[in-house]
Write a protein that holds these residues in place. Structure first.
Motif, PDB file in Angstrom:
ATOM      1  N   ASN A 147       0.831  -1.204   0.000  1.00  0.00           N
ATOM      2  CA  ASN A 147       0.000   0.000   0.000  1.00  0.00           C
ATOM      3  C   ASN A 147       0.871   1.261   0.000  1.00  0.00           C
ATOM      4  O   ASN A 147       0.588   2.229  -0.724  1.00  0.00           O
ATOM      5  CB  ASN A 147      -0.917  -0.004   1.219  1.00  0.00           C
ATOM      6  CG  ASN A 147      -1.817   1.211   1.261  1.00  0.00           C
ATOM      7  OD1 ASN A 147      -2.723   1.366   0.467  1.00  0.00           O
ATOM      8  ND2 ASN A 147      -1.553   2.119   2.198  1.00  0.00           N
ATOM      9  N   ASN A 148       1.946   1.259   0.800  1.00  0.00           N
ATOM     10  CA  ASN A 148       2.851   2.415   0.838  1.00  0.00           C
ATOM     11  C   ASN A 148       3.526   2.641  -0.513  1.00  0.00           C
ATOM     12  O   ASN A 148       3.730   3.783  -0.939  1.00  0.00           O
ATOM     13  CB  ASN A 148       3.907   2.220   1.924  1.00  0.00           C
ATOM     14  CG  ASN A 148       3.390   2.615   3.298  1.00  0.00           C
ATOM     15  OD1 ASN A 148       2.265   3.074   3.428  1.00  0.00           O
ATOM     16  ND2 ASN A 148       4.198   2.414   4.322  1.00  0.00           N
ATOM     17  N   ILE A 149       3.891   1.540  -1.168  1.00  0.00           N
ATOM     18  CA  ILE A 149       4.519   1.654  -2.491  1.00  0.00           C
ATOM     19  C   ILE A 149       3.542   2.270  -3.486  1.00  0.00           C
ATOM     20  O   ILE A 149       3.911   3.137  -4.286  1.00  0.00           O
ATOM     21  CB  ILE A 149       5.001   0.271  -2.971  1.00  0.00           C
ATOM     22  CG1 ILE A 149       6.186  -0.206  -2.126  1.00  0.00           C
ATOM     23  CG2 ILE A 149       5.390   0.321  -4.452  1.00  0.00           C
ATOM     24  CD1 ILE A 149       6.590  -1.639  -2.395  1.00  0.00           C
ATOM     25  N   GLU A 150       2.289   1.839  -3.419  1.00  0.00           N
ATOM     26  CA  GLU A 150       1.273   2.387  -4.327  1.00  0.00           C
ATOM     27  C   GLU A 150       1.063   3.885  -4.071  1.00  0.00           C
ATOM     28  O   GLU A 150       1.001   4.693  -5.007  1.00  0.00           O
ATOM     29  CB  GLU A 150      -0.042   1.629  -4.151  1.00  0.00           C
ATOM     30  CG  GLU A 150      -1.152   2.113  -5.085  1.00  0.00           C
ATOM     31  CD  GLU A 150      -2.444   1.343  -4.899  1.00  0.00           C
ATOM     32  OE1 GLU A 150      -3.447   1.700  -5.538  1.00  0.00           O
ATOM     33  OE2 GLU A 150      -2.452   0.384  -4.081  1.00  0.00           O
ATOM     34  N   VAL A 151       0.946   4.259  -2.794  1.00  0.00           N
ATOM     35  CA  VAL A 151       0.731   5.667  -2.446  1.00  0.00           C
ATOM     36  C   VAL A 151       1.939   6.512  -2.852  1.00  0.00           C
ATOM     37  O   VAL A 151       1.792   7.618  -3.410  1.00  0.00           O
ATOM     38  CB  VAL A 151       0.450   5.811  -0.934  1.00  0.00           C
ATOM     39  CG1 VAL A 151       0.434   7.281  -0.529  1.00  0.00           C
ATOM     40  CG2 VAL A 151      -0.875   5.156  -0.576  1.00  0.00           C
ATOM     41  N   SER A 152       3.137   6.004  -2.591  1.00  0.00           N
ATOM     42  CA  SER A 152       4.349   6.744  -2.970  1.00  0.00           C
ATOM     43  C   SER A 152       4.470   6.872  -4.479  1.00  0.00           C
ATOM     44  O   SER A 152       4.939   7.895  -4.990  1.00  0.00           O
ATOM     45  CB  SER A 152       5.597   6.047  -2.404  1.00  0.00           C
ATOM     46  OG  SER A 152       5.582   6.056  -0.994  1.00  0.00           O
ATOM     47  N   GLY A 153       4.027   5.834  -5.201  1.00  0.00           N
ATOM     48  CA  GLY A 153       4.037   5.909  -6.664  1.00  0.00           C
ATOM     49  C   GLY A 153       3.105   7.003  -7.174  1.00  0.00           C
ATOM     50  O   GLY A 153       3.435   7.728  -8.122  1.00  0.00           O
ATOM     51  N   ILE A 154       1.934   7.142  -6.529  1.00  0.00           N
ATOM     52  CA  ILE A 154       1.005   8.215  -6.914  1.00  0.00           C
ATOM     53  C   ILE A 154       1.645   9.576  -6.664  1.00  0.00           C
ATOM     54  O   ILE A 154       1.551  10.490  -7.491  1.00  0.00           O
ATOM     55  CB  ILE A 154      -0.307   8.075  -6.122  1.00  0.00           C
ATOM     56  CG1 ILE A 154      -1.039   6.792  -6.534  1.00  0.00           C
ATOM     57  CG2 ILE A 154      -1.205   9.295  -6.345  1.00  0.00           C
ATOM     58  CD1 ILE A 154      -2.250   6.468  -5.683  1.00  0.00           C
ATOM     59  N   GLY A 155       2.316   9.714  -5.506  1.00  0.00           N
ATOM     60  CA  GLY A 155       2.995  10.973  -5.200  1.00  0.00           C
ATOM     61  C   GLY A 155       4.114  11.281  -6.168  1.00  0.00           C
ATOM     62  O   GLY A 155       4.312  12.442  -6.564  1.00  0.00           O
ATOM     63  N   LEU A 156       4.870  10.249  -6.572  1.00  0.00           N
ATOM     64  CA  LEU A 156       5.955  10.450  -7.528  1.00  0.00           C
ATOM     65  C   LEU A 156       5.414  10.897  -8.881  1.00  0.00           C
ATOM     66  O   LEU A 156       5.967  11.810  -9.517  1.00  0.00           O
ATOM     67  CB  LEU A 156       6.760   9.154  -7.674  1.00  0.00           C
ATOM     68  CG  LEU A 156       7.916   9.186  -8.687  1.00  0.00           C
ATOM     69  CD1 LEU A 156       8.943  10.249  -8.303  1.00  0.00           C
ATOM     70  CD2 LEU A 156       8.579   7.814  -8.796  1.00  0.00           C
ATOM     71  N   LYS A 157       4.331  10.274  -9.334  1.00  0.00           N
ATOM     72  CA  LYS A 157       3.742  10.662 -10.623  1.00  0.00           C
ATOM     73  C   LYS A 157       3.238  12.102 -10.591  1.00  0.00           C
ATOM     74  O   LYS A 157       3.331  12.832 -11.581  1.00  0.00           O
ATOM     75  CB  LYS A 157       2.617   9.693 -10.991  1.00  0.00           C
ATOM     76  CG  LYS A 157       3.119   8.325 -11.438  1.00  0.00           C
ATOM     77  CD  LYS A 157       2.029   7.489 -12.059  1.00  0.00           C
ATOM     78  CE  LYS A 157       1.113   6.911 -11.022  1.00  0.00           C
ATOM     79  NZ  LYS A 157       0.162   5.930 -11.607  1.00  0.00           N
ATOM     80  N   LYS A 158       2.703  12.514  -9.449  1.00  0.00           N
ATOM     81  CA  LYS A 158       2.258  13.904  -9.325  1.00  0.00           C
ATOM     82  C   LYS A 158       3.446  14.863  -9.392  1.00  0.00           C
ATOM     83  O   LYS A 158       3.383  15.914 -10.027  1.00  0.00           O
ATOM     84  CB  LYS A 158       1.501  14.102  -8.015  1.00  0.00           C
ATOM     85  CG  LYS A 158       0.996  15.526  -7.808  1.00  0.00           C
ATOM     86  CD  LYS A 158       0.266  15.670  -6.487  1.00  0.00           C
ATOM     87  CE  LYS A 158      -0.243  17.112  -6.318  1.00  0.00           C
ATOM     88  NZ  LYS A 158       0.841  18.094  -6.268  1.00  0.00           N
ATOM     89  N   LEU A 159       4.541  14.503  -8.745  1.00  0.00           N
ATOM     90  CA  LEU A 159       5.727  15.361  -8.745  1.00  0.00           C
ATOM     91  C   LEU A 159       6.283  15.574 -10.149  1.00  0.00           C
ATOM     92  O   LEU A 159       6.704  16.674 -10.508  1.00  0.00           O
ATOM     93  CB  LEU A 159       6.814  14.759  -7.848  1.00  0.00           C
ATOM     94  CG  LEU A 159       6.752  15.072  -6.351  1.00  0.00           C
ATOM     95  CD1 LEU A 159       7.815  14.282  -5.608  1.00  0.00           C
ATOM     96  CD2 LEU A 159       6.934  16.563  -6.101  1.00  0.00           C
ATOM     97  N   ILE A 160       6.296  14.506 -10.942  1.00  0.00           N
ATOM     98  CA  ILE A 160       6.903  14.606 -12.267  1.00  0.00           C
ATOM     99  C   ILE A 160       5.878  14.965 -13.342  1.00  0.00           C
ATOM    100  O   ILE A 160       6.237  15.095 -14.513  1.00  0.00           O
ATOM    101  CB  ILE A 160       7.613  13.284 -12.644  1.00  0.00           C
ATOM    102  CG1 ILE A 160       6.619  12.133 -12.752  1.00  0.00           C
ATOM    103  CG2 ILE A 160       8.701  12.967 -11.636  1.00  0.00           C
ATOM    104  CD1 ILE A 160       7.252  10.806 -13.166  1.00  0.00           C
ATOM    105  N   GLY A 161       4.604  15.107 -12.942  1.00  0.00           N
ATOM    106  CA  GLY A 161       3.576  15.506 -13.902  1.00  0.00           C
ATOM    107  C   GLY A 161       3.154  14.394 -14.833  1.00  0.00           C
ATOM    108  O   GLY A 161       2.728  14.655 -15.961  1.00  0.00           O
ATOM    109  N   LEU A 162       3.255  13.143 -14.375  1.00  0.00           N
ATOM    110  CA  LEU A 162       2.872  12.002 -15.203  1.00  0.00           C
ATOM    111  C   LEU A 162       1.380  11.751 -15.033  1.00  0.00           C
ATOM    112  O   LEU A 162       0.904  11.447 -13.938  1.00  0.00           O
ATOM    113  CB  LEU A 162       3.680  10.758 -14.800  1.00  0.00           C
ATOM    114  CG  LEU A 162       3.423   9.478 -15.599  1.00  0.00           C
ATOM    115  CD1 LEU A 162       3.759   9.686 -17.067  1.00  0.00           C
ATOM    116  CD2 LEU A 162       4.230   8.321 -15.020  1.00  0.00           C
TER     117      LEU A 162
END
Length: 449
Positions: A216-231
């Protein structure tokens, strides 16, 4: 026949679904993430627009030193003729003042005026201030790029770390499930204790909980990473970098505190911003002081006008008037308004100088802290390497004892958990080194998109 057709359609649908899911999975290296953030980060896009806005403000301020030319035209219809007042002797009457109606009922007026500042010290200083403000916005953009790069790198390394931890926990879970099955088998045969089976069950349950939590943490962090890079892609991302860290190669990047501070003073954008802010306040101080100086401007006008009762334009006379001259404005007294502005500008300049000194102290403390943590992290890495080797040797010995019926399943479970924890601790040590290296690059002002 219908059954075969239905089977073929089902296979095709499943195949296409697999292809869609596979297509949604995107591989992502850290360098790719940083490059995407350079273009896609929303906060950075806003700051880039602020940089463009600062350039327009500079153009606006420069325009105050350029000539101002305006054209005006007007028409008026008087229902009663205009009145002027003359001495009665001029009008041929005995009255002291005699009103006389003059002019036509239709009046026309058109003129072009010119205003060119010749000596305008206030506008000149404000132009300099706007140029400095433009530089500040440029530095803010660079500083934001550095902070976004730190955020992206940190989030990327967090996900790498959690992925490695997940792999270790899943391996441990498989071994503990096997141990639980063996315990249940031995208990059923009357050769094992119920407490051993219960302990194995608890270990499996705890590991399942940890695995679920990490996923779950990996999924949430992945969402945050995509937001940071504008994906905008909603699919899953797969990180291709490794968490491994070459200590020997990267140790050369760590300096003594004073040496690191010298590098930071040259490259840190926040320090540059603060220095430019002091220059900006000094220019504003000079602009306030310039309000006490006289101002000189070139003025001119070209005018055409006409009056008549009828609308016969062909019969109109259009007398022309033009002039060119100098206009001098000398400030004498405005209620100490300017003096107060000068004092305020001096105070703000002093405040910014204090902020610069405080920021330098913060940077020095940050660098000293990172360098100190780096030395400790190197020691921890060496300790964890030795601990992993010891835990592997201990697990191998206990496993051999268990296979030869010289040890218990409980001892093997404890050895397996100790080995897993040792590997996780080693990963934490590597992760800390990677993070400290990124933080140092940011603290030195060398990290950017």
């Amino acid at each position: 026949m219908k059954t075969k057709i239905l089977y073929i359609v089902t296979v095709l649908l499943l195949t296409s679904s697999v292809n869609v899911l596979y297509a949604q999975k995107r591989t992502l290296a850290l360098t790719d993430a940083l490059e995407m953030a350079k273009q896609g980060n929303k906060t950075l896009q806003i700051q880039v627009l602020e940089e463009i806005n600062a350039k327009e403000m500079t153009r606006e301020t420069k325009g105050g030193l350029l000539p101002s030319i305006s054209a005006n035209a007007g028409y008026s219809h008087y229902f009663d003729r205009q009145v002027i007042f003359l001495p009665g002797s001029f009008a041929g009457t005995s009255k002291p003042v005699q009103d006389i109606t003059v002019g036509g009922k239709n009046t026309y007026n058109a003129f072009v005026s010119l205003y060119q500042p010749v000596f305008a010290p206030t506008k000149y200083q404000l132009t300099k201030a706007s140029k400095i403000n433009e530089k500040i916005q440029n530095e803010k953009t660079a500083d934001l790029k550095s902070r976004v790069a730190l955020q992206v790198s940190t989030r990327y390394l967090d996900i790498l770390m959690m992925n490695r931890q997940l792999g270790l926990l899943e391996q441990s879970l498989e071994r503990n499930i096997k141990a639980l099955q063996d315990s249940r088998s031995l208990l059923a045969q009357g050769r094992g204790l119920k407490s051993d089976t219960l302990r194995s069950f608890i270990a499996v349950a705890n590991l399942k909980s940890s695995v679920s939590y990490l996923k779950n943490n990996i999924e949430v962090s992945g969402i945050g990473l995509k937001k940071l890079i504008g994906l905008e892609d909603v699919g899953e991302i797969e990180l291709t970098d490794q968490l491994d860290f070459d200590v020997t190669t990267n140790s050369s990047a760590f300096y003594q505190v004073e040496e690191a501070l010298q590098i930071a003073e040259v490259n840190r954008k926040d320090l540059n911003i603060q220095k430019l802010t002091i220059d900006l306040q000094q220019k504003r101080l000079k602009a306030a002081q310039a309000e006490l100086l006289p101002q000189l401007a070139l003025i001119g006008q070209y005018q055409m006008q006409a009056q008549d009762d009828e609308m016969k334009f062909s019969e109109y006379a259009w007398p022309r008037t033009s002039f060119l001259g100098l206009q001098l404005s000398v400030p004498i007294f405005n209620g100490n308004h300017t003096r107060s502005q000068i004092n305020q500008a001096k105070i703000k300049t002093q405040q910014e100088e204090i902020r610069l000194n405080d920021l330098k102290d913060e940077v020095k403390t940050e660098l000293a802290t990172i360098i100190s943590k780096w030395k400790e992290a190197i020691s921890q890495l060496d300790i964890q390497k030795t601990t992993v080797k010891s835990a592997e040797l201990n697990h191998q010995m206990i496993d051999n004892r268990f296979k030869n019926s010289l040890g218990s399943r409980l001892e093997l479970t404890d050895a397996e958990l100790a080995l897993t924890q040792a590997k996780i601790n080693y990963l934490n040590a590597v992760y800390n080194l990677r993070m400290l290296h990124v933080e140092l690059q940011h603290a030195l002002g060398l990290l950017s998109l």
